[in-house]
Design an enzyme around this catalytic site. Sequence first.
Site, PDB file in Angstrom:
ATOM      1  N   ARG A 220       0.798  -1.325  -0.125  1.00  0.00           N
ATOM      2  CA  ARG A 220      -0.046   0.017   0.026  1.00  0.00           C
ATOM      3  C   ARG A 220       1.057   1.309  -0.144  1.00  0.00           C
ATOM      4  O   ARG A 220       1.916   1.452   1.000  1.00  0.00           O
ATOM      5  CB  ARG A 220      -0.903   0.030   1.195  1.00  0.00           C
ATOM      6  CG  ARG A 220      -1.701   1.252   1.232  1.00  0.00           C
ATOM      7  CD  ARG A 220      -2.611   1.341   2.535  1.00  0.00           C
ATOM      8  NE  ARG A 220      -3.746   0.481   1.959  1.00  0.00           N
ATOM      9  CZ  ARG A 220      -4.944   0.487   2.651  1.00  0.00           C
ATOM     10  NH1 ARG A 220      -5.286   1.295   3.629  1.00  0.00           N
ATOM     11  NH2 ARG A 220      -5.875  -0.103   2.078  1.00  0.00           N
TER      12      ARG A 220
ATOM     13  N   ASP B  21     -17.444   6.828  -1.479  1.00  0.00           N
ATOM     14  CA  ASP B  21     -16.319   6.622  -0.831  1.00  0.00           C
ATOM     15  C   ASP B  21     -15.810   7.936  -0.233  1.00  0.00           C
ATOM     16  O   ASP B  21     -16.498   9.203  -0.350  1.00  0.00           O
ATOM     17  CB  ASP B  21     -15.316   6.184  -1.544  1.00  0.00           C
ATOM     18  CG  ASP B  21     -13.918   6.054  -1.014  1.00  0.00           C
ATOM     19  OD1 ASP B  21     -13.925   5.665  -0.001  1.00  0.00           O
ATOM     20  OD2 ASP B  21     -12.531   6.031  -1.860  1.00  0.00           O
TER      21      ASP B  21
ATOM     22  N   ARG C 283     -13.049  -8.968   1.528  1.00  0.00           N
ATOM     23  CA  ARG C 283     -11.800  -8.870   1.366  1.00  0.00           C
ATOM     24  C   ARG C 283     -11.052  -9.742   1.618  1.00  0.00           C
ATOM     25  O   ARG C 283      -9.916 -10.024   0.792  1.00  0.00           O
ATOM     26  CB  ARG C 283     -11.088  -7.247   2.071  1.00  0.00           C
ATOM     27  CG  ARG C 283     -11.898  -6.157   1.921  1.00  0.00           C
ATOM     28  CD  ARG C 283     -11.532  -5.558   0.483  1.00  0.00           C
ATOM     29  NE  ARG C 283     -10.174  -5.495   0.200  1.00  0.00           N
ATOM     30  CZ  ARG C 283      -9.410  -4.487   0.665  1.00  0.00           C
ATOM     31  NH1 ARG C 283      -9.887  -3.721   1.590  1.00  0.00           N
ATOM     32  NH2 ARG C 283      -8.196  -4.491   0.544  1.00  0.00           N
TER      33      ARG C 283
HETATM   34  N1   CP Z   1     -11.167  -0.348   2.388  1.00  0.00           N
HETATM   35  C1   CP Z   1      -9.775  -0.558   2.935  1.00  0.00           C
HETATM   36  O1   CP Z   1      -8.907  -0.693   2.015  1.00  0.00           O
HETATM   37  O2   CP Z   1      -9.813  -0.496   4.112  1.00  0.00           O
HETATM   38  P1   CP Z   1      -8.447  -0.182   4.924  1.00  0.00           P
HETATM   39  O3   CP Z   1      -7.926   1.154   4.511  1.00  0.00           O
HETATM   40  O4   CP Z   1      -8.737  -0.132   6.375  1.00  0.00           O
HETATM   41  O5   CP Z   1      -7.420  -1.132   4.769  1.00  0.00           O
HETATM   42  N1  NVA Z   2     -10.234   6.473  -1.450  1.00  0.00           N
HETATM   43  C1  NVA Z   2      -9.751   5.915  -0.073  1.00  0.00           C
HETATM   44  C2  NVA Z   2      -9.935   4.699   0.050  1.00  0.00           C
HETATM   45  C3  NVA Z   2      -9.682   3.774   1.391  1.00  0.00           C
HETATM   46  C4  NVA Z   2      -9.796   2.410   1.355  1.00  0.00           C
HETATM   47  C5  NVA Z   2      -8.395   6.261   0.211  1.00  0.00           C
HETATM   48  O1  NVA Z   2      -7.507   6.234  -0.597  1.00  0.00           O
HETATM   49  O2  NVA Z   2      -7.968   6.952   1.426  1.00  0.00           O
END
Ligand code: CP
Ligand code: NVA
Length: 310
Positions: A106, A230, A298
Amino acid sequence: MQNLHGRDLLTLGDLSPEEVQAVLERAIAQKQARRMAGKPPVATGKSAALIFMKPSLRTRVSFELACVDLGMHPVVLGPGDAFSREETVHDTIKVLERYVDVIVLRTFAQSHIEEVAEHASIPVVNALTDDYHPCQGLADLLTIREHKGTTSGLKLAYVGDGNNMANTYLLAGALTGMHVSIAGPAGFEPSAAVVATAQGLAAQYGTGAKLEVTNDARAAVAGADVVITDTWASMGQEAEHAARVAAFAGYSVDAALMSAADPEAIFMHCLPAHRGEEVQNEVIDAGYSVVFDEAENRLHAQRAWLSLVL
Ligand code: CP
Ligand code: NVA
Protein backbone atom coordinates in the site's frame (compact mmCIF):
# COMPACT_ATOMS: atom_id res chain seq x y z
CA MET A 1 -7.66 -18.19 -19.56
CA GLN A 2 -3.99 -17.46 -18.87
CA ASN A 3 -2.42 -19.06 -15.83
CA LEU A 4 -2.42 -16.55 -12.96
CA HIS A 5 0.66 -18.14 -11.40
CA GLY A 6 3.33 -15.52 -10.69
CA ARG A 7 1.22 -12.61 -11.90
CA ASP A 8 1.20 -9.06 -10.55
CA LEU A 9 -1.98 -7.21 -9.62
CA LEU A 10 -1.24 -3.51 -10.00
CA THR A 11 -4.67 -2.54 -11.40
CA LEU A 12 -7.76 -4.56 -12.39
CA GLY A 13 -6.72 -3.77 -15.95
CA ASP A 14 -4.00 -6.43 -15.51
CA LEU A 15 -6.78 -9.05 -15.71
CA SER A 16 -8.98 -10.29 -18.54
CA PRO A 17 -12.74 -10.69 -17.97
CA GLU A 18 -12.23 -14.48 -17.74
CA GLU A 19 -9.47 -14.05 -15.14
CA VAL A 20 -11.69 -11.78 -13.02
CA GLN A 21 -14.38 -14.45 -13.03
CA ALA A 22 -11.81 -17.15 -12.20
CA VAL A 23 -10.74 -15.21 -9.10
CA LEU A 24 -14.39 -14.82 -8.05
CA GLU A 25 -15.02 -18.56 -8.59
CA ARG A 26 -11.99 -19.43 -6.46
CA ALA A 27 -13.11 -16.98 -3.76
CA ILE A 28 -16.61 -18.45 -3.64
CA ALA A 29 -15.25 -22.01 -3.41
CA GLN A 30 -12.78 -21.11 -0.66
CA LYS A 31 -15.39 -19.10 1.23
CA GLN A 32 -17.59 -22.19 1.37
CA ALA A 33 -14.64 -24.48 2.21
CA ARG A 34 -13.52 -22.24 5.06
CA ARG A 35 -16.74 -23.05 6.86
CA MET A 36 -15.90 -26.77 6.57
CA ALA A 37 -13.03 -27.77 8.84
CA GLY A 38 -10.00 -29.76 7.75
CA LYS A 39 -9.04 -28.30 4.34
CA PRO A 40 -5.24 -28.41 3.98
CA PRO A 41 -3.54 -25.05 3.35
CA VAL A 42 -2.36 -24.57 -0.25
CA ALA A 43 0.72 -22.35 0.22
CA THR A 44 2.38 -23.94 3.26
CA GLY A 45 5.86 -22.58 3.93
CA LYS A 46 5.47 -19.51 1.70
CA SER A 47 5.77 -16.00 3.09
CA ALA A 48 4.54 -12.53 2.24
CA ALA A 49 5.80 -9.01 2.92
CA LEU A 50 2.78 -6.78 3.63
CA ILE A 51 4.08 -3.21 3.35
CA PHE A 52 1.85 -0.34 4.47
CA MET A 53 3.08 3.17 3.72
CA LYS A 54 -0.43 4.43 4.68
CA PRO A 55 -2.80 3.34 7.50
CA SER A 56 -5.03 0.28 7.12
CA LEU A 57 -7.55 -1.75 9.12
CA ARG A 58 -9.32 -4.02 6.63
CA THR A 59 -6.48 -4.61 4.19
CA ARG A 60 -3.93 -5.42 6.86
CA VAL A 61 -6.16 -7.77 8.87
CA SER A 62 -7.61 -9.52 5.83
CA PHE A 63 -4.23 -10.07 4.14
CA GLU A 64 -2.64 -11.36 7.37
CA LEU A 65 -5.49 -13.81 7.92
CA ALA A 66 -5.61 -14.83 4.25
CA CYS A 67 -1.90 -15.71 4.48
CA VAL A 68 -2.41 -17.75 7.65
CA ASP A 69 -5.38 -19.58 6.09
CA LEU A 70 -3.10 -20.59 3.20
CA GLY A 71 -0.30 -21.80 5.50
CA MET A 72 1.83 -18.72 4.85
CA HIS A 73 3.85 -16.49 7.13
CA PRO A 74 2.94 -12.80 6.72
CA VAL A 75 5.48 -10.13 7.72
CA VAL A 76 3.92 -6.70 8.19
CA LEU A 77 6.14 -3.66 7.51
CA GLY A 78 5.49 0.06 7.94
CA PRO A 79 7.01 3.24 6.54
CA GLY A 80 9.85 3.10 9.05
CA ASP A 81 10.87 -0.34 7.78
CA ALA A 82 10.68 -0.44 3.99
CA PHE A 83 11.69 2.32 1.54
CA SER A 84 13.28 4.18 4.46
CA ARG A 85 16.77 5.40 5.32
CA GLU A 86 17.26 6.42 1.66
CA GLU A 87 17.48 2.77 0.55
CA THR A 88 16.59 2.53 -3.13
CA VAL A 89 13.53 0.69 -4.38
CA HIS A 90 15.86 -1.65 -6.26
CA ASP A 91 17.87 -2.61 -3.17
CA THR A 92 14.76 -2.91 -0.98
CA ILE A 93 13.11 -5.33 -3.40
CA LYS A 94 16.26 -7.36 -4.06
CA VAL A 95 16.55 -7.90 -0.29
CA LEU A 96 12.87 -8.71 0.27
CA GLU A 97 12.72 -11.27 -2.52
CA ARG A 98 15.49 -13.27 -0.80
CA TYR A 99 13.03 -13.75 2.09
CA VAL A 100 9.45 -13.73 0.80
CA ASP A 101 7.35 -15.16 -2.06
CA VAL A 102 5.00 -12.21 -2.65
CA ILE A 103 5.02 -8.47 -1.95
CA VAL A 104 1.79 -6.72 -1.01
CA LEU A 105 2.21 -2.94 -1.01
CA ARG A 106 0.00 0.00 0.00
CA THR A 107 1.61 3.24 -1.08
CA PHE A 108 1.01 6.67 -2.58
CA ALA A 109 2.03 6.97 -6.25
CA GLN A 110 1.07 4.25 -8.72
CA SER A 111 4.54 4.81 -10.20
CA HIS A 112 6.04 3.57 -6.91
CA ILE A 113 4.36 0.16 -7.12
CA GLU A 114 5.16 0.00 -10.84
CA GLU A 115 8.82 0.53 -9.99
CA VAL A 116 8.60 -2.18 -7.33
CA ALA A 117 7.09 -4.59 -9.87
CA GLU A 118 9.81 -3.77 -12.41
CA HIS A 119 12.51 -4.84 -9.95
CA ALA A 120 10.66 -7.77 -8.37
CA SER A 121 11.00 -11.32 -9.64
CA ILE A 122 8.14 -12.33 -7.33
CA PRO A 123 4.46 -11.31 -7.61
CA VAL A 124 3.45 -7.82 -6.45
CA VAL A 125 -0.06 -6.97 -5.23
CA ASN A 126 -1.42 -3.42 -5.04
CA ALA A 127 -3.03 -2.98 -1.61
CA LEU A 128 -4.09 0.59 -2.59
CA THR A 129 -2.36 3.47 -4.28
CA ASP A 130 -3.55 7.01 -4.93
CA ASP A 131 -4.88 5.75 -8.29
CA TYR A 132 -6.20 2.20 -7.81
CA HIS A 133 -7.46 -0.34 -5.25
CA PRO A 134 -7.78 -3.61 -7.18
CA CYS A 135 -8.14 -5.87 -4.11
CA GLN A 136 -11.16 -3.81 -3.04
CA GLY A 137 -12.45 -4.06 -6.61
CA LEU A 138 -12.33 -7.87 -6.56
CA ALA A 139 -14.02 -7.99 -3.14
CA ASP A 140 -16.72 -5.63 -4.38
CA LEU A 141 -17.37 -7.72 -7.51
CA LEU A 142 -17.65 -10.78 -5.26
CA THR A 143 -20.16 -8.93 -3.05
CA ILE A 144 -22.18 -7.78 -6.05
CA ARG A 145 -22.23 -11.31 -7.45
CA GLU A 146 -23.40 -12.72 -4.11
CA HIS A 147 -26.21 -10.18 -3.75
CA LYS A 148 -27.24 -9.79 -7.40
CA GLY A 149 -26.33 -13.21 -8.81
CA THR A 150 -24.18 -11.70 -11.56
CA THR A 151 -21.64 -9.01 -12.26
CA SER A 152 -22.79 -8.18 -15.79
CA GLY A 153 -25.69 -6.14 -17.11
CA LEU A 154 -26.10 -4.20 -13.85
CA LYS A 155 -26.04 -0.45 -13.34
CA LEU A 156 -23.46 0.66 -10.77
CA ALA A 157 -23.64 4.28 -9.62
CA TYR A 158 -20.67 5.76 -7.78
CA VAL A 159 -21.35 9.12 -6.18
CA GLY A 160 -18.34 11.01 -4.88
CA ASP A 161 -14.70 11.76 -5.54
CA GLY A 162 -13.05 10.65 -8.78
CA ASN A 163 -10.43 8.80 -6.75
CA ASN A 164 -8.78 5.38 -6.60
CA MET A 165 -12.15 3.73 -5.99
CA ALA A 166 -13.90 5.52 -8.88
CA ASN A 167 -11.03 4.48 -11.14
CA THR A 168 -11.31 0.90 -9.90
CA TYR A 169 -15.06 0.75 -10.58
CA LEU A 170 -14.54 2.03 -14.13
CA LEU A 171 -12.10 -0.84 -14.77
CA ALA A 172 -14.33 -3.36 -12.93
CA GLY A 173 -17.33 -2.33 -15.01
CA ALA A 174 -15.31 -2.47 -18.23
CA LEU A 175 -14.23 -6.05 -17.49
CA THR A 176 -17.63 -7.33 -16.33
CA GLY A 177 -20.00 -5.55 -18.69
CA MET A 178 -21.66 -3.18 -16.25
CA HIS A 179 -23.15 0.25 -16.78
CA VAL A 180 -20.97 2.40 -14.51
CA SER A 181 -22.04 5.97 -13.86
CA ILE A 182 -19.64 8.14 -11.83
CA ALA A 183 -21.12 11.34 -10.38
CA GLY A 184 -19.28 14.08 -8.54
CA PRO A 185 -18.80 17.85 -8.56
CA ALA A 186 -16.97 19.59 -11.39
CA GLY A 187 -13.23 19.40 -10.88
CA PHE A 188 -13.38 16.08 -8.99
CA GLU A 189 -14.10 13.72 -11.89
CA PRO A 190 -11.89 10.70 -12.65
CA SER A 191 -9.05 11.54 -15.03
CA ALA A 192 -9.79 11.38 -18.75
CA ALA A 193 -6.87 8.95 -19.11
CA VAL A 194 -8.44 6.42 -16.74
CA VAL A 195 -11.84 6.73 -18.45
CA ALA A 196 -10.12 6.15 -21.81
CA THR A 197 -8.26 3.11 -20.44
CA ALA A 198 -11.52 1.64 -19.16
CA GLN A 199 -13.33 2.36 -22.46
CA GLY A 200 -10.43 0.69 -24.27
CA LEU A 201 -10.72 -2.47 -22.15
CA ALA A 202 -14.49 -2.60 -22.70
CA ALA A 203 -13.97 -2.35 -26.47
CA GLN A 204 -11.01 -4.79 -26.50
CA TYR A 205 -12.99 -7.48 -24.70
CA GLY A 206 -16.41 -6.59 -26.13
CA THR A 207 -18.04 -6.77 -22.70
CA GLY A 208 -20.83 -4.32 -23.58
CA ALA A 209 -19.92 -2.07 -20.66
CA LYS A 210 -21.28 1.47 -20.67
CA LEU A 211 -19.10 3.93 -18.78
CA GLU A 212 -20.06 7.52 -18.09
CA VAL A 213 -19.04 10.48 -15.92
CA THR A 214 -21.57 13.13 -14.87
CA ASN A 215 -22.05 15.92 -12.36
CA ASP A 216 -25.70 14.84 -11.82
CA ALA A 217 -25.87 12.44 -8.85
CA ARG A 218 -29.59 11.77 -9.29
CA ALA A 219 -29.16 10.87 -12.96
CA ALA A 220 -26.30 8.53 -12.05
CA VAL A 221 -28.33 6.77 -9.35
CA ALA A 222 -31.55 6.56 -11.43
CA GLY A 223 -32.45 2.86 -11.74
CA ALA A 224 -29.07 1.72 -10.33
CA ASP A 225 -28.71 -1.80 -8.94
CA VAL A 226 -25.66 -0.87 -6.89
CA VAL A 227 -25.00 2.54 -5.29
CA ILE A 228 -21.50 3.19 -3.96
CA THR A 229 -19.63 6.07 -2.40
CA ASP A 230 -16.24 6.66 -0.75
CA THR A 231 -14.56 9.30 1.38
CA TRP A 232 -14.30 12.79 -0.08
CA ALA A 233 -10.73 13.17 1.26
CA SER A 234 -8.53 10.15 0.71
CA MET A 235 -5.38 9.27 2.63
CA GLY A 236 -2.82 11.93 1.79
CA GLN A 237 -5.53 14.62 1.30
CA GLU A 238 -6.22 15.25 5.00
CA ALA A 239 -5.31 18.94 4.70
CA GLU A 240 -7.99 19.38 2.02
CA HIS A 241 -10.75 17.85 4.16
CA ALA A 242 -12.70 21.02 4.98
CA ALA A 243 -12.48 22.38 1.43
CA ARG A 244 -13.60 19.04 0.04
CA VAL A 245 -16.59 18.81 2.41
CA ALA A 246 -17.69 22.19 1.04
CA ALA A 247 -17.05 21.19 -2.58
CA PHE A 248 -19.04 17.95 -2.27
CA ALA A 249 -22.17 19.55 -0.75
CA GLY A 250 -25.18 17.96 -2.43
CA TYR A 251 -23.33 14.70 -3.19
CA SER A 252 -24.03 12.89 0.09
CA VAL A 253 -25.78 9.55 -0.37
CA ASP A 254 -28.98 9.93 1.64
CA ALA A 255 -32.38 8.21 1.58
CA ALA A 256 -33.74 10.73 -0.92
CA LEU A 257 -30.94 9.95 -3.38
CA MET A 258 -31.34 6.19 -2.81
CA SER A 259 -35.05 6.50 -3.69
CA ALA A 260 -33.98 7.15 -7.31
CA ALA A 261 -32.25 3.74 -7.47
CA ASP A 262 -33.85 0.42 -8.35
CA PRO A 263 -36.12 -0.67 -5.45
CA GLU A 264 -33.85 -3.73 -4.96
CA ALA A 265 -30.63 -1.69 -5.00
CA ILE A 266 -27.80 -2.40 -2.59
CA PHE A 267 -25.51 0.22 -1.01
CA MET A 268 -21.75 -0.32 -0.80
CA HIS A 269 -18.77 1.54 0.68
CA CYS A 270 -15.17 0.29 0.87
CA LEU A 271 -14.90 1.86 4.36
CA PRO A 272 -13.79 3.69 6.43
CA ALA A 273 -17.03 5.71 6.12
CA HIS A 274 -17.43 9.29 7.21
CA ARG A 275 -21.01 9.22 8.43
CA GLY A 276 -22.76 12.52 7.81
CA GLU A 277 -20.40 13.35 4.93
CA GLU A 278 -20.40 11.05 1.88
CA VAL A 279 -23.11 8.82 3.40
CA GLN A 280 -25.90 9.33 5.90
CA ASN A 281 -26.68 6.85 8.72
CA GLU A 282 -30.13 6.20 7.23
CA VAL A 283 -28.37 4.63 4.22
CA ILE A 284 -25.30 2.87 5.64
CA ASP A 285 -27.40 1.33 8.43
CA ALA A 286 -30.33 0.37 6.15
CA GLY A 287 -31.23 -3.24 5.32
CA TYR A 288 -30.00 -2.72 1.75
CA SER A 289 -26.50 -1.75 2.94
CA VAL A 290 -23.99 -4.60 2.42
CA VAL A 291 -20.87 -2.79 3.64
CA PHE A 292 -19.87 -5.45 6.16
CA ASP A 293 -20.31 -8.31 3.66
CA GLU A 294 -18.08 -6.20 1.44
CA ALA A 295 -15.46 -5.85 4.20
CA GLU A 296 -15.55 -9.61 4.89
CA ASN A 297 -15.09 -10.34 1.20
CA ARG A 298 -11.70 -8.61 1.25
CA LEU A 299 -10.43 -11.75 3.00
CA HIS A 300 -12.03 -14.15 0.52
CA ALA A 301 -10.97 -12.23 -2.60
CA GLN A 302 -7.36 -11.77 -1.45
CA ARG A 303 -7.01 -15.38 -0.28
CA ALA A 304 -8.25 -16.48 -3.70
CA TRP A 305 -5.76 -14.18 -5.43
CA LEU A 306 -2.80 -15.36 -3.31
CA SER A 307 -3.69 -19.01 -3.84
CA LEU A 308 -3.93 -18.57 -7.63
CA VAL A 309 -0.71 -16.56 -7.88
CA LEU A 310 1.37 -18.79 -5.59
N1 CP B 1 -11.20 -0.48 2.43
C1 CP B 1 -9.92 -0.51 2.88
O1 CP B 1 -8.97 -0.69 2.11
O2 CP B 1 -9.79 -0.36 4.21
P1 CP B 1 -8.42 -0.08 5.00
O3 CP B 1 -7.90 1.24 4.50
O4 CP B 1 -8.80 -0.06 6.45
O5 CP B 1 -7.46 -1.17 4.68
N1 NVA C 1 -10.20 6.49 -1.33
C1 NVA C 1 -9.80 6.02 -0.01
C2 NVA C 1 -10.02 4.55 0.08
C3 NVA C 1 -9.70 3.96 1.44
C4 NVA C 1 -9.84 2.47 1.48
C5 NVA C 1 -8.36 6.40 0.27
O1 NVA C 1 -7.54 6.25 -0.63
O2 NVA C 1 -8.08 6.83 1.38
